[in-house]
Design a protein around this motif. Structure first.
Motif, PDB file in Angstrom:
ATOM      1  N   ALA A  77       4.560  -4.387  -5.283  1.00  0.00           N
ATOM      2  CA  ALA A  77       5.735  -4.065  -6.001  1.00  0.00           C
ATOM      3  C   ALA A  77       6.417  -4.885  -6.598  1.00  0.00           C
ATOM      4  O   ALA A  77       6.996  -6.012  -6.259  1.00  0.00           O
ATOM      5  CB  ALA A  77       6.261  -3.255  -5.280  1.00  0.00           C
ATOM      6  N   ALA A  91       6.389  -4.918   2.743  1.00  0.00           N
ATOM      7  CA  ALA A  91       5.650  -3.626   3.447  1.00  0.00           C
ATOM      8  C   ALA A  91       4.647  -3.501   1.805  1.00  0.00           C
ATOM      9  O   ALA A  91       3.369  -3.453   1.882  1.00  0.00           O
ATOM     10  CB  ALA A  91       6.717  -2.814   3.699  1.00  0.00           C
ATOM     11  N   ARG A  92       5.125  -3.831   0.719  1.00  0.00           N
ATOM     12  CA  ARG A  92       4.375  -2.751  -0.475  1.00  0.00           C
ATOM     13  C   ARG A  92       4.594  -4.979  -1.601  1.00  0.00           C
ATOM     14  O   ARG A  92       5.500  -4.883  -2.062  1.00  0.00           O
ATOM     15  CB  ARG A  92       5.217  -2.106  -1.370  1.00  0.00           C
ATOM     16  CG  ARG A  92       4.836  -0.483  -0.868  1.00  0.00           C
ATOM     17  CD  ARG A  92       3.501  -1.098  -1.149  1.00  0.00           C
ATOM     18  NE  ARG A  92       3.379   1.118  -0.037  1.00  0.00           N
ATOM     19  CZ  ARG A  92       3.331   1.688   1.423  1.00  0.00           C
ATOM     20  NH1 ARG A  92       3.640  -0.252   2.122  1.00  0.00           N
ATOM     21  NH2 ARG A  92       3.254   2.197   1.386  1.00  0.00           N
ATOM     22  N   LEU A  94       7.411   4.659   4.923  1.00  0.00           N
ATOM     23  CA  LEU A  94       6.465   3.423   3.633  1.00  0.00           C
ATOM     24  C   LEU A  94       5.106   4.387   4.854  1.00  0.00           C
ATOM     25  O   LEU A  94       3.768   3.458   4.149  1.00  0.00           O
ATOM     26  CB  LEU A  94       6.489   2.376   4.411  1.00  0.00           C
ATOM     27  CG  LEU A  94       7.927   2.090   2.725  1.00  0.00           C
ATOM     28  CD1 LEU A  94       7.778   0.700   2.663  1.00  0.00           C
ATOM     29  CD2 LEU A  94       7.177   2.102   1.531  1.00  0.00           C
ATOM     30  N   THR A 135       2.807   8.925   1.297  1.00  0.00           N
ATOM     31  CA  THR A 135       3.907   8.402   0.560  1.00  0.00           C
ATOM     32  C   THR A 135       3.100   8.099  -0.596  1.00  0.00           C
ATOM     33  O   THR A 135       2.066   7.320  -0.691  1.00  0.00           O
ATOM     34  CB  THR A 135       4.335   6.810   1.098  1.00  0.00           C
ATOM     35  OG1 THR A 135       4.937   7.444   2.473  1.00  0.00           O
ATOM     36  CG2 THR A 135       5.229   6.230   0.382  1.00  0.00           C
ATOM     37  N   ILE A 139      10.531  -3.401   1.910  1.00  0.00           N
ATOM     38  CA  ILE A 139       9.977  -2.584   0.483  1.00  0.00           C
ATOM     39  C   ILE A 139       8.598  -3.166   0.409  1.00  0.00           C
ATOM     40  O   ILE A 139       8.140  -3.754   0.142  1.00  0.00           O
ATOM     41  CB  ILE A 139      10.664  -2.055  -0.136  1.00  0.00           C
ATOM     42  CG1 ILE A 139      11.605  -0.143   0.166  1.00  0.00           C
ATOM     43  CG2 ILE A 139       9.686  -1.693  -1.027  1.00  0.00           C
ATOM     44  CD1 ILE A 139      12.939  -0.069  -1.062  1.00  0.00           C
ATOM     45  N   VAL A 168       2.362   5.675  -3.929  1.00  0.00           N
ATOM     46  CA  VAL A 168       1.993   4.317  -4.023  1.00  0.00           C
ATOM     47  C   VAL A 168       3.357   3.561  -4.919  1.00  0.00           C
ATOM     48  O   VAL A 168       3.696   4.411  -5.468  1.00  0.00           O
ATOM     49  CB  VAL A 168       0.945   3.721  -5.199  1.00  0.00           C
ATOM     50  CG1 VAL A 168       1.200   2.159  -5.961  1.00  0.00           C
ATOM     51  CG2 VAL A 168      -0.301   4.268  -4.880  1.00  0.00           C
ATOM     52  N   VAL A 169       3.787   2.298  -4.657  1.00  0.00           N
ATOM     53  CA  VAL A 169       5.049   2.141  -4.743  1.00  0.00           C
ATOM     54  C   VAL A 169       4.636   0.758  -5.613  1.00  0.00           C
ATOM     55  O   VAL A 169       4.842   0.126  -5.224  1.00  0.00           O
ATOM     56  CB  VAL A 169       5.786   1.821  -3.731  1.00  0.00           C
ATOM     57  CG1 VAL A 169       7.386   0.928  -3.911  1.00  0.00           C
ATOM     58  CG2 VAL A 169       6.396   2.970  -2.793  1.00  0.00           C
ATOM     59  N   SER A 170       5.259   1.128  -7.167  1.00  0.00           N
ATOM     60  CA  SER A 170       4.922  -0.091  -7.554  1.00  0.00           C
ATOM     61  C   SER A 170       6.555  -1.029  -8.503  1.00  0.00           C
ATOM     62  O   SER A 170       6.422  -2.043  -8.585  1.00  0.00           O
ATOM     63  CB  SER A 170       4.059   0.592  -9.398  1.00  0.00           C
ATOM     64  OG  SER A 170       2.450   0.958  -8.958  1.00  0.00           O
TER      65      SER A 170
END
Length: 318
Positions: free
Chosen positions: A162, A158-159, A130, A135, A155, A137-139
């Motif tokens: 998401a 960190a996001r 991450l 890396t 996760i 975008v993590v949605s």
């Protein structure tokens, strides 16, 4: 009535976790062999402090905890009573700034929820992934075989924007994941029953997994990887995940591989399977020798070592 009782138990365990955090409790969980050796020392046959009770899973007498904590253990349904001796049916381990509840040592129950050195390496691999500028975008993300939920929580923290799913076939693991998310104050994790990804829909920007990879004569879900030398579940995760990656999405699989004189059977499988031009992959052996004591057990006669590896697969965008 049953759901109300479960809610009361969960609330008691959450209160216990909050108390431990307030007290500054920390414990790093080692391998089962380390637990066995340390607990085997004569001075460690009884617990005399919080780590002894909630980390090392040692028996204790009531004054060690006091009435409040003893009451929370009892209300949470995790107090083991044998005469004037007590024990906790759960352990609490620290990872980063979080505490995680999971199964006591030894993890012999069929629904045991494991937490140990692999967990720390797994979360470290997610953090590193991450943190890379490349890396995507993590949605939407999912943690397969979530156990106590450390991957999903990593996760989610960190996001925070998401949607993060934590899936497992073990109801106990899902209970612990929900509790650990609540203790961490994380609201974007949803724990769901799913056999791999069969019971959830859609594509994912990030799929992570830290599956069992051992041979286990008792076929315990938290430990038995199935297939040849425990590689079966890891292979199944690769096949399930690559079909559900969104464009630009990635699979991060942390697992163990039984190495023989013939080489790395999982790497050979990866090379055969991931030939699609739309997939880019990286394979890294992050620890060459883990759980060496397993080599004494039936089925490992031709195995030279068990290595921890991380496979990252990315579907190219476009």
């Amino acid at each position: 009535m049953h759901s109300e009782q479960n809610t009361e138990k969960q609330q008691a365990l959450l209160s216990l976790g909050q108390h431990l955090k307030k007290e500054g409790y920390r414990f790093t969980t080692g391998t089962p062999l380390t637990h066995e050796r340390v607990n085997g020392r004569s001075e460690n046959r009884q617990a005399h402090d919080l780590p002894g009770v909630f980390g090392w899973s040692r028996p204790f007498e009531a004054p060690v905890l006091g009435d409040q904590l003893l009451g929370l253990l009892r209300a949470g349904g995790v107090l083991i009573e044998e005469g004037d001796q007590f024990a906790s049916a759960v352990r609490w381990s620290s990872l980063g700034g979080n505490l995680f509840v999971h199964s006591r040592y030894p993890t012999v129950q069929s629904d045991a929820v494991f937490f140990g050195p692999d967990t720390y390496r797994f979360v470290r691999a997610i953090d590193a992934f991450l943190g890379m500028p490349s890396t995507a975008v993590v949605s939407r993300a999912v943690d397969i075989c979530c156990g106590a939920g450390p991957g999903a929580l990593c996760i989610a923290q960190a996001r925070p924007a998401a949607e993060v799913l934590a899936v497992d076939i073990n109801p106990r693991a899902l209970e612990f994941t929900r509790l650990n998310a609540a203790l961490a104050g994380v609201s974007n994790v949803e724990a769901l029953y799913s056999d791999l990804l069969k019971d959830v829909d859609g594509e994912f920007d990030l799929i992570v997994a830290n599956p069992p990879y051992m041979l286990d004569a008792d076929s315990r879900a938290y430990r038995d990887g199935g297939g040849e030398l425990g590689i079966g579940l890891s292979r199944a995760i690769v096949e399930a995940a690559i079909a559900r990656l969104a464009p630009g999405g990635s699979l991060l699989l942390y697992t163990g591989v039984a190495m023989t004189a013939a080489g790395d059977p999982f790497l050979a499988y990866v090379k055969r399977t991931l030939g699609d031009a739309s997939l880019a992959w990286r394979y890294e052996e992050v620890d060459p020798d883990v759980f060496g004591e397993e080599l004494l057990k039936p089925g490992y006669e031709q195995v030279e070592r068990i290595a921890a590896v991380v496979l990252t697969v990315t579907r190219t965008a476009g």
